[in-house]
Motif scaffolding. Structure first.
Motif, PDB file in Angstrom:
ATOM      1  N   CYS A  34       0.976  -1.431  -0.095  1.00 43.78           N
ATOM      2  CA  CYS A  34      -0.031  -0.036  -0.098  1.00 43.78           C
ATOM      3  C   CYS A  34       0.884   1.236   0.234  1.00 43.78           C
TER       4      CYS A  34
ATOM      5  N   CYS B  38      -2.548   5.986  -1.515  1.00 46.28           N
ATOM      6  CA  CYS B  38      -2.578   6.798  -2.549  1.00 46.28           C
ATOM      7  C   CYS B  38      -4.208   7.348  -2.447  1.00 46.28           C
ATOM      8  N   MET B  39      -5.000   6.512  -1.765  1.00 49.76           N
ATOM      9  CA  MET B  39      -6.324   6.978  -1.575  1.00 49.76           C
ATOM     10  C   MET B  39      -7.288   6.674  -2.765  1.00 49.76           C
ATOM     11  N   ASP B  40      -7.018   5.710  -3.592  1.00 50.01           N
ATOM     12  CA  ASP B  40      -7.661   5.541  -4.625  1.00 50.01           C
ATOM     13  C   ASP B  40      -8.990   4.835  -3.931  1.00 50.01           C
TER      14      ASP B  40
ATOM     15  N   VAL C  12     -10.634   5.317  -1.481  1.00 52.87           N
ATOM     16  CA  VAL C  12     -11.422   6.248  -0.673  1.00 52.87           C
ATOM     17  C   VAL C  12     -11.980   7.172  -1.828  1.00 52.87           C
TER      18      VAL C  12
ATOM     19  N   ALA D 171     -12.745   5.730  -4.934  1.00 51.66           N
ATOM     20  CA  ALA D 171     -13.630   4.644  -5.586  1.00 51.66           C
ATOM     21  C   ALA D 171     -14.868   4.338  -4.684  1.00 51.66           C
TER      22      ALA D 171
ATOM     23  N   VAL E  16     -11.377  -2.447  -3.389  1.00 49.59           N
ATOM     24  CA  VAL E  16     -10.710  -3.470  -3.777  1.00 49.59           C
ATOM     25  C   VAL E  16     -10.205  -3.757  -5.181  1.00 49.59           C
ATOM     26  N   SER E  17     -11.533  -3.480  -5.894  1.00 52.09           N
ATOM     27  CA  SER E  17     -11.304  -3.414  -7.592  1.00 52.09           C
ATOM     28  C   SER E  17     -10.430  -2.502  -7.975  1.00 52.09           C
ATOM     29  N   VAL E  18     -10.339  -1.152  -7.296  1.00 53.14           N
ATOM     30  CA  VAL E  18      -9.643  -0.218  -8.186  1.00 53.14           C
ATOM     31  C   VAL E  18      -7.901  -0.009  -7.876  1.00 53.14           C
ATOM     32  N   CYS E  19      -7.608  -0.645  -6.446  1.00 50.16           N
ATOM     33  CA  CYS E  19      -6.428  -0.704  -5.898  1.00 50.16           C
ATOM     34  C   CYS E  19      -5.385  -0.540  -6.994  1.00 50.16           C
ATOM     35  N   PRO E  20      -4.508   0.344  -7.236  1.00 48.68           N
ATOM     36  CA  PRO E  20      -3.529   0.187  -8.030  1.00 48.68           C
ATOM     37  C   PRO E  20      -2.083  -0.772  -7.823  1.00 48.68           C
ATOM     38  N   THR E  21      -2.079  -1.020  -6.509  1.00 47.74           N
ATOM     39  CA  THR E  21      -1.255  -1.650  -6.118  1.00 47.74           C
ATOM     40  C   THR E  21      -1.572  -3.173  -5.705  1.00 47.74           C
ATOM     41  N   HIS E  22      -2.712  -3.354  -5.907  1.00 44.71           N
ATOM     42  CA  HIS E  22      -3.470  -4.796  -5.551  1.00 44.71           C
ATOM     43  C   HIS E  22      -3.117  -5.192  -4.126  1.00 44.71           C
TER      44      HIS E  22
END
Lengths: 179, 734
Positions: free
Chosen positions: A13, A16-18, A20, A22, A133-139
Motif C-alpha cells: 500500500c 494513494c487514497m484510490d 477512498v 472509488a 479492492v477492485s481499483v487499488c493500483p497496488t493490488h
C-alpha cells in the motif's frame, strides 16, 4: 453463507487514497464524508523510521457493538456474508452506534441515518469485489470468505504475518493488515 | 540530437493485430461493450463507454459508467496495457471534473485592465472574431512568428496545428524547461535517446530499484506505481535517496537521507565504487562504451569518503548500496526521474544517472530501461505549414546548445525584451502558467507586453485572470481528442471519446482550434469537418477498424522485442554511435565532458531550503477545484522536521506563512511537524494556495510553492530552471 473479510498488504500500500475515491463515487458518499480512509503510523526518529500505511474502514466485526447497541434494529448483520449494515429507513440517527464503534467507522449521513462501509454488498452479491479492492493500483487488498480455507484471503492470512486493529476491544474485527 | 532516431514503429498488418487482440479483446468488458454497440439495451439504464483519462498526462485507458444519463464512475480499461484496468485516485476521481461547479461556462472577453478579472460573456463567434482580428493585425505588424503557444498535454495538438498553419515556430511547454527537459538532455547526451513518457522503466522486472527524489506512490504515475508495488512484493531491493522520508522510502531496504542538492556527489561516489571495485558490467561497457578510460580517470578522486561530508551519507552506506546495485545488474534500474529541474546542474545530474545505468548495463536490458515501441498510425495529410521567416525566439544568443525543445521561460524573456523579435500574443492551453512557471512577477511583466492573450482552460485558473479572451473547454469526459499512441512496452492505440455532454457552452479543443483556423482563412488545414472523420481516417488508413476502437477503447498490437536479448538492435544514436561515458559534444561546447559536482549554497541561518513535490490525489494546480479530489485533500501543509518544529514551538496544524529570500510571503499554511524530513529543508505539495477568486472551492486553501520560487538557477546545457534554490523562514500566523 459466507463470512466476508479483507486482508490488506501494508508493504504494498502506498496510501494513494484510490480506495477512498472509488468508495466515494461507487456509493455516492456525500461531500465532506468518507467511508474509508488512510492511516499512517510512523515510528522512530529521522532518518531511522518505520512506516505502516493502512486503508481503514468498518471492520465488520464478529461481535459488533454497533449492532448490539442499536435501539431500532437498523444496524444488523446480514445473512449473505455477515456484513454489518444499516437499514436507512429504520435508523433514527441516535448516534449510539457512532459512539460504540472503537474504529470511528461510522458517521451520520446528512440525510439523517448512520452511514458506513457496506463492503459494497451490492457488488459482492454479484460476485464482484468491493469498489476499493477492485481499483487499488497496488493490488494490496484481498476480499473473500474467511470461513473458506481455500479463499484467497484465508490463504494470505495463513501464509503471512498480520494484525488487526484494537484486538483488545473484543469486537473480533475481520479486516487484517499483512506486514 | 534526434530522440526518435532509433525508436521502432510497429508496421501494422492484420496478422499482428489478429494475434494481439486474441487475449484482451475476448474479455467480459469487450463483450459487454460490443453488446452495447450492437444496440442491445443495457440493464437499468447503465452505459459503459471506453475513453482515456486526462487528469494527468499519463493517458490511462478508462471506462466510464453512465447511469440513467448521469456520469457515475470511471474505472480502468482492462484492455489498456498502461492502466491494466486500474486507475489512480485522480483518474477514479475524474468524475468530479465534470461536476465541478467552478467551471468556465462561456467565452469571456476582458472588460477592464488585465488581471482585474472583469469580463463580458460573449458568443463563440464574437470571441473568434475578436481573436482573429487581433492576430491578423499582429501578423501584419510583427509577422506570424510573434504569436506563441504555451501548452500542456495531448489536448494542445489541434491548437498547435492551427498556429503552425498561421506561421509561428514558437510552440512551447513548461513540461520541458521546468520539468523533464534536463533529464531528457542528460540521457540523450549519454545514450542518444531520452527516457520517454511514459518512461521506458522496466520497474516490474527490476530486482534493484534506485529512486533519487522520485516519490512513487505520492507521484502517482499509474503504471510505475503499480509496477513499484509489484517489485516490492517480489522482494526487489529498493534504494531511496531523498531529503524526505517519502512513501517509497518506507518500502526501501536502504534509505539515504541526502543533503539537498548533493546528488551528483553521491552519483560520482557510486560510480567510483563500481569502477574501482570492478563491479560494473565490464563486457557491456567494453562493447558499447565510448571514452571509458577518460571517464575512469575523471571519477578517480570521488571516493565515498570524499562524498560523505558533501552528502551526509556514510561511506559504508555508499559502498553497500553500490554493491547492492552491482549484485543485481543488469536488472538494476536507477530511475531517471521526471521532474528534474532542481538545482541548475540538472542535465549533468541526469547524465550521471544515465552513466550509472550504463555502468550497470541496464539500458536495453530486462529490469532496466527497455526499448519502447508504438503503433505506426499515419498522420493526416495536411498541406505543409508555411516556413516561418524566423526561428524559435527562446534562445536568441544560442546559449543552450543541448536543449531538445523550446524553452518556455526563454519565450517569456523574449516577450519582455523584444529580442530576437517581439512576441505580441500568447495562447495558453492546459497550463496554469502562474503556477507552472517560476517567478510570477516576470510572467506578469511579460503579459504587459502582449497585444493579445488567449487562454483555453476548463476552470478559471490564475492564468485566465490575465487573459484578454478566455475560452472554456469541455473536460475530457465530454470530448474527443487526438489518438493516444504512447511509446510503451507494447504497441497500442487508445481513443478518447465523449461520455457525457458538456453542461454549458464549453467546447472541445479540436473544435476551438478548427473554428479559429476557419476564421483566420486557414480552412485548407482542416479538410475534415468533425473529429470523428479525422480519427477514422487515421485509424482506417492504418488498417484498423475505427468501430472496433470506439467499442473497445484500446487496440493492442502484437508484442514486440523490447530488450537487446530479444533482438532490439544494440545501437546508440550518439555522435560516436556508443554510450558516451566521455562526451566530446559537451567538451567542444565548453562543458564538462563527465559530470562534476558543485557544492550547493547552504540556507542562511534560521532559513530552510524549500522543496516541493506531488500528492497522489492532485495534478499540478489543476485539480484542486474537483469536488471529489478536494474532499481527499483540501489544503497542503508545510513539512517541518519535528525537532525544528519543537524548537520553534510549532505544533502540527499551526498556521504559518513562509517568507523567501526576496521577501515574498506565502499564503498561510498548516505546519506538519514530522520525523519524515531533514532539519535543513521544508517541503510542500505543489498546486495549492490559489488566489483566483472564482476558484471558490479552493481559493486561499494552503500555500503556493510557485509564488515563493522567485529565484532559479538556469541549466547551462539546456536552459532548464532549477527551482529548489529558494530559502524560506517560518513566520507564525497572527
Amino acid at each position: 453463507m459466507a463470512r466476508f473479510g479483507m486482508a490488506l498488504d501494508t508493504t504494498k500500500c502506498v496510501g494513494c487514497m484510490d480506495c477512498v475515491v472509488a468508495c466515494k463515487t461507487e456509493n455516492q458518499v456525500p461531500e465532506g464524508f468518507n467511508r474509508d480512509w488512510i492511516a499512517y503510523q510512523t515510528d522512530g526518529l529521522y532518518p531511522t523510521l518505520h512506516m505502516e500505511i493502512r486503508s481503514e474502514r468498518c471492520n465488520h466485526c464478529d461481535q459488533p457493538p454497533c449492532v448490539e447497541c442499536c435501539p431500532t434494529g437498523a444496524s444488523h448483520v446480514e445473512d449473505f456474508g455477515k456484513i454489518v449494515l444499516v437499514t436507512e429507513n429504520e435508523c433514527i440517527g441516535c448516534k449510539a452506534c457512532v459512539a460504540s464503534c472503537p474504529y470511528e467507522a461510522r458517521f451520520i449521513n446528512p440525510k439523517g441515518y448512520a452511514d458506513k462501509c457496506t463492503f459494497c454488498n451490492h457488488r459482492v452479491e454479484q460476485g464482484l469485489d468491493p469498489a476499493c479492492v477492485s481499483v487499488c493500483p497496488t493490488h494490496c487488498m484481498t476480499f473473500g470468505d474467511l470461513d473458506d480455507p481455500q479463499s484467497a484471503v484465508s490463504r494470505q492470512l495463513a501464509a503471512r504475518r498480520h494484525h488487526a486493529l484494537k484486538p483488545d476491544a473484543g469486537t473480533e474485527p475481520r479486516i487484517f493488515y499483512l506486514t | 540530437m534526434d530522440a526518435l532516431s532509433r525508436r521502432r514503429f510497429l508496421k501494422i498488418s492484420t496478422a499482428t493485430l489478429g494475434l494481439a487482440t486474441a487475449g484482451g479483446a475476448a474479455g467480459p468488458l469487450a463483450r459487454r461493450l460490443a453488446a452495447r454497440a450492437a444496440g442491445s439495451a443495457a440493464p437499468q439504464g447503465i452505459r459503459r463507454i471506453p475513453t482515456y483519462c486526462s487528469i494527468c498526462f499519463w493517458k490511462c485507458g478508462a471506462v466510464a459508467t453512465v447511469k440513467d444519463g448521469r456520469l457515475w464512475k470511471i474505472e480502468g480499461n482492462p484492455d489498456d496495457p498502461l492502466s491494466r484496468g486500474r486507475l489512480c485516485p485522480r483518474g477514479t476521481g475524474g468524475v468530479g471534473a465534470h461536476f465541478d461547479t467552478d467551471r468556465l461556462t462561456a467565452p469571456l472577453i476582458r472588460r477592464t485592465t488585465r488581471g482585474q478579472d472583469e469580463w463580458t460573456a460573449v458568443t463563440w463567434d464574437e470571441a473568434f472574431a475578436y481573436i482573429a482580428e487581433r492576430m491578423q493585425t499582429i501578423k501584419a505588424k510583427y509577422g506570424p512568428e510573434s504569436v506563441a503557444l504555451f501548452s500542456h498535454g495531448i489536448g494542445g495538438t489541434f491548437l498547435k496545428h492551427t498556429l503552425q498553419a498561421f506561421g509561428t515556430p514558437n510552440l512551447t511547454a513548461p513540461s520541458g524547461a521546468q520539468c523533464r527537459g534536463p533529464r531528457d538532455t542528460g540521457f540523450n547526451l549519454t545514450f542518444g535517446e531520452d527516457a520517454g513518457s511514459p518512461e521506458r522503466t522496466d520497474i516490474r522486472n527490476a530486482t534493484c530499484l534506485v529512486l533519487i527524489g522520485s516519490h512513487l506512490g505520492e507521484n502517482m504515475h499509474n503504471t510505475q506505481v503499480q509496477e513499484f508495488a509489484d517489485a516490492v512484493a517480489a522482494g526487489a531491493s529498493i534504494i531511496v535517496v531523498d531529503p524526505r522520508f517519502s512513501i517509497a522510502a518506507g518500502k526501501a531496504k536502504y534509505y539515504l537521507p541526502i543533503k539537498p542538492g548533493t546528488d551528483i556527489a553521491l552519483l560520482l561516489a557510486w560510480m567510483h565504487v563500481l569502477v574501482t571495485e570492478e563491479l560494473y558490467d565490464t563486457a557491456y561497457v567494453e562493447k558499447h562504451g565510448f571514452g571509458f578510460d577518460a571517464f575512469k580517470a575523471e571519477i578517480a578522486p570521488y571516493t565515498p569518503e570524499w562524498a560523505y561530508p558533501e552528502t551526509g551519507i556514510e561511506p559504508e552506506v555508499i559502498r553497500a548500496t553500490a554493491r547492492e546495485m552491482a549484485r543485481n545488474k543488469p536488472s538494476t534500474l536507477v530511475h531517471p526521474g521526471r521532474h528534474s529541474a532542481w538545482y541548475g546542474d540538472d542535465a549533468q545530474r541526469s547524465r550521471a544517472v544515465a552513466l550509472l545505468n550504463a555502468l550497470l548495463g541496464s539500458w536495453g536490458r530486462r529490469g532496466g530501461l527497455y526499448a519502447p515501441v508504438a503503433l505506426d498510425i499515419p498522420a493526416y495529410p495536411y498541406p505543409p505549414y508555411p516556413k516561418p521567416a524566423r526561428g524559435v525566439a527562446d534562445d536568441p544568443d544560442d546559449k543552450y546548445p543541448f536543449k531538445l525543445e523550446s524553452i518556455s521561460t526563454g519565450i517569456r524573456e523574449a516577450t519582455i525584451s523584444g529580442r530576437p523579435y517581439p512576441i505580441k500574443s500568447w495562447f495558453v492551453y492546459g497550463t496554469n502558467l502562474m503556477e507552472s512557471l517560476p517567478n510570477q512577477a516576470e510572467t506578469i511583466e511579460a503579459i504587459q507586453h502582449l497585444d493579445l492573450m488567449v487562454v483555453v482552460d476548463v476552470v478559471p485558473s490564475e492564468i485566465t485572470g490575465w487573459a484578454d479572451v478566455v475560452l472554456p473547454e469541455s473536460v475530457y469526459l465530454e470530448r474527443h481528442d487526438e489518438l493516444n499512441l504512447n511509446w510503451f512496452r507494447e504497441p497500442y492505440v487508445g481513443i478518447r471519446q465523449p461520455v457525457v455532454e458538456a453542461p454549458a457552452d464549453q467546447k472541445p479543443n479540436w473544435w476551438i482550434a478548427r473554428e479559429l483556423a476557419l476564421k483566420l482563412g486557414l480552412g485548407a488545414y482542416y479538410p475534415w469537418k468533425t473529429i470523428e472523420e479525422y480519427l477514422a481516417y487515421r485509424v482506417t488508413k492504418a488498417g484498423l477498424s475505427f468501430d472496433e476502437l470506439t467499442q473497445k477503447g484500446i487496440l493492442r498490437g502484437a508484442p514486440q522485442p523490447i530488450y537487446f536479448d530479444q533482438g532490439v538492435p544494440e545501437e546508440f544514436p550518439t555522435p560516436s554511435g556508443k554510450i558516451e561515458f566521455y562526451s566530446l559534444q559537451l567538451r567542444d561546447k565548453g562543458h564538462d565532458p563527465v559530470p562534476k559536482y558543485t557544492r550547493p549554497e547552504d540556507p542562511p541561518p534560521g532559513a530552510f531550503r524549500l522543496l516541493f513535490g506531488r500528492a497522489p490525489v492532485h495534478t499540478f494546480s489543476r485539480t484542486q477545484t474537483n469536488p471529489i479530489l478536494d474532499d481527499m485533500m483540501h489544503e497542503n501543509e508545510v513539512w517541518v522536521n519535528a525537532g525544528v518544529a519543537a524548537r520553534y514551538g510549532l505544533a502540527s496544524g499551526t498556521y504559518v506563512r513562509l517568507k523567501n529570500q526576496d521577501g515574498v510571503v506565502s499564503n498561510r499554511v498548516k505546519v506538519k511537524a514530522t520525523e519524515r524530513i531533514r532539519p535543513d529543508c521544508v517541503y510542500m505539495v505543489h498546486g495549492f494556495g490559489h488566489t483566483a477568486r472564482r476558484l471558490t472551492r479552493t481559493y486561499l486553501a494552503g500555500a503556493s510553492d510557485s509564488r515563493l520560487i522567485t529565484r532559479v538557477k538556469v541549466d547551462p546545457l539546456m536552459g532548464g530552471t532549477g527551482m529548489n534554490v529558494n530559502f524560506v523562514t517560518l513566520e507564525l500566523e497572527a
